[in-house]
Design an enzyme around this catalytic site. Structure first.
Site, PDB file in Angstrom:
ATOM      1  N   ASP A  15       0.814  -1.215   0.000  1.00 55.02           N
ATOM      2  CA  ASP A  15       0.000   0.000   0.000  1.00 55.02           C
ATOM      3  C   ASP A  15       0.853   1.273   0.000  1.00 55.02           C
ATOM      4  O   ASP A  15       2.024   1.266   0.363  1.00 55.02           O
ATOM      5  CB  ASP A  15      -0.891   0.038   1.250  1.00 55.02           C
ATOM      6  CG  ASP A  15      -2.058  -0.923   1.171  1.00 55.02           C
ATOM      7  OD1 ASP A  15      -2.100  -1.744   0.227  1.00 55.02           O
ATOM      8  OD2 ASP A  15      -2.926  -0.866   2.061  1.00 55.02           O
ATOM      9  N   HIS A 160       3.684  -2.393   3.025  1.00 53.80           N
ATOM     10  CA  HIS A 160       3.667  -1.049   2.450  1.00 53.80           C
ATOM     11  C   HIS A 160       4.880  -0.844   1.549  1.00 53.80           C
ATOM     12  O   HIS A 160       5.950  -1.405   1.804  1.00 53.80           O
ATOM     13  CB  HIS A 160       3.636   0.003   3.556  1.00 53.80           C
ATOM     14  CG  HIS A 160       2.347   0.006   4.319  1.00 53.80           C
ATOM     15  ND1 HIS A 160       2.079  -0.917   5.317  1.00 53.80           N
ATOM     16  CD2 HIS A 160       1.239   0.780   4.211  1.00 53.80           C
ATOM     17  CE1 HIS A 160       0.866  -0.699   5.796  1.00 53.80           C
ATOM     18  NE2 HIS A 160       0.327   0.323   5.140  1.00 53.80           N
TER      19      HIS A 160
END
Length: 216
Positions: A15, A160
């Site tokens: 992400d 991430h």
């Protein structure tokens, strides 16, 4: 979210990118192990780093929508939620020519209205089964434990590829090769989210006449 009793597949997702610090490092690791993943991208990051998004797509990864600037969808008006999503899809389409159908709400925060909005707009909401907590600045072994201690076939893993300070995601980068190697030894294979759940990752292109009819 996970598919039980299926083949030993797992989906790695990343992400908040693309950025110029962490995203290329994630891509380098995935390329080394020939693993495909899913990147849920933030629209303004795409605007600032279009070449990195181009690399993501060129290397065979799937791109999803993670809002324009990462607000909590449950704390802004529904019209603003729609604008966050469509603006991001516009930006992604402008850069790489594909329009995502998969949306990951920031923080995983949704309510009934947001869920209905996504469904009515033919978006697939994608959350996760395993949170690596990598954004907390954990060490590589801590991130690896958070992932490997909870793996089941069909699980979606959250990591991430951007965000935080310059050192925040070092643990995630340190953990990723180890996680891939251990899961490979356990006979897991790696899939994109769209392949794992047999979803269309992108909207079909519309012809120019239809676009004009829609006022686009």
């Amino acid at each position: 979210m996970s598919k039980l009793n299926g083949p030993k597949e797992i989906a790695l997702t990343f992400d908040d990118g693309p950025d110029q610090l962490w995203t290329p490092r994630v891509l380098d690791i995935l390329a080394h192990y020939q693993v495909k993943a899913t990147f849920f991208c933030v629209g303004q990051m795409v605007k600032y780093n279009p070449k990195i998004l181009e690399r993501i797509v060129k290397e065979g990864h799937v791109v999803g929508n993670h809002s324009w600037d990462h607000p909590d969808f449950t704390k802004i008006p529904l019209l603003a939620v729609q604008e966050q999503i469509e603006r991001t899809s516009d930006q992604i389409e402008k850069v790489v020519g594909v329009r995502p159908r998969m949306v990951r709400p920031p923080y995983g925060a949704v309510n009934e209205e947001v869920i209905q909005l996504l469904a009515a707009s033919d978006y697939e909401m994608i959350l996760w089964d395993i949170d690596s907590w990598d954004w907390k600045g954990l060490t590589g072994p801590q991130v690896a434990r958070n992932i490997l201690g909870h793996v089941t076939p069909g699980a979606v893993v959250l990591q991430h590829s951007a965000g935080g300070t310059k050192d925040t995601l070092k643990g995630s980068m340190d953990a990723l090769p180890y996680v891939i190697e251990v899961l490979s030894e356990q006979k897991y294979t790696f899939s994109t989210v769209s392949a794992l759940f047999q979803l269309a990752a992108y909207r079909e292109r519309t012809c120019p006449v239809e676009k004009r009819r829609r006022g686009r």
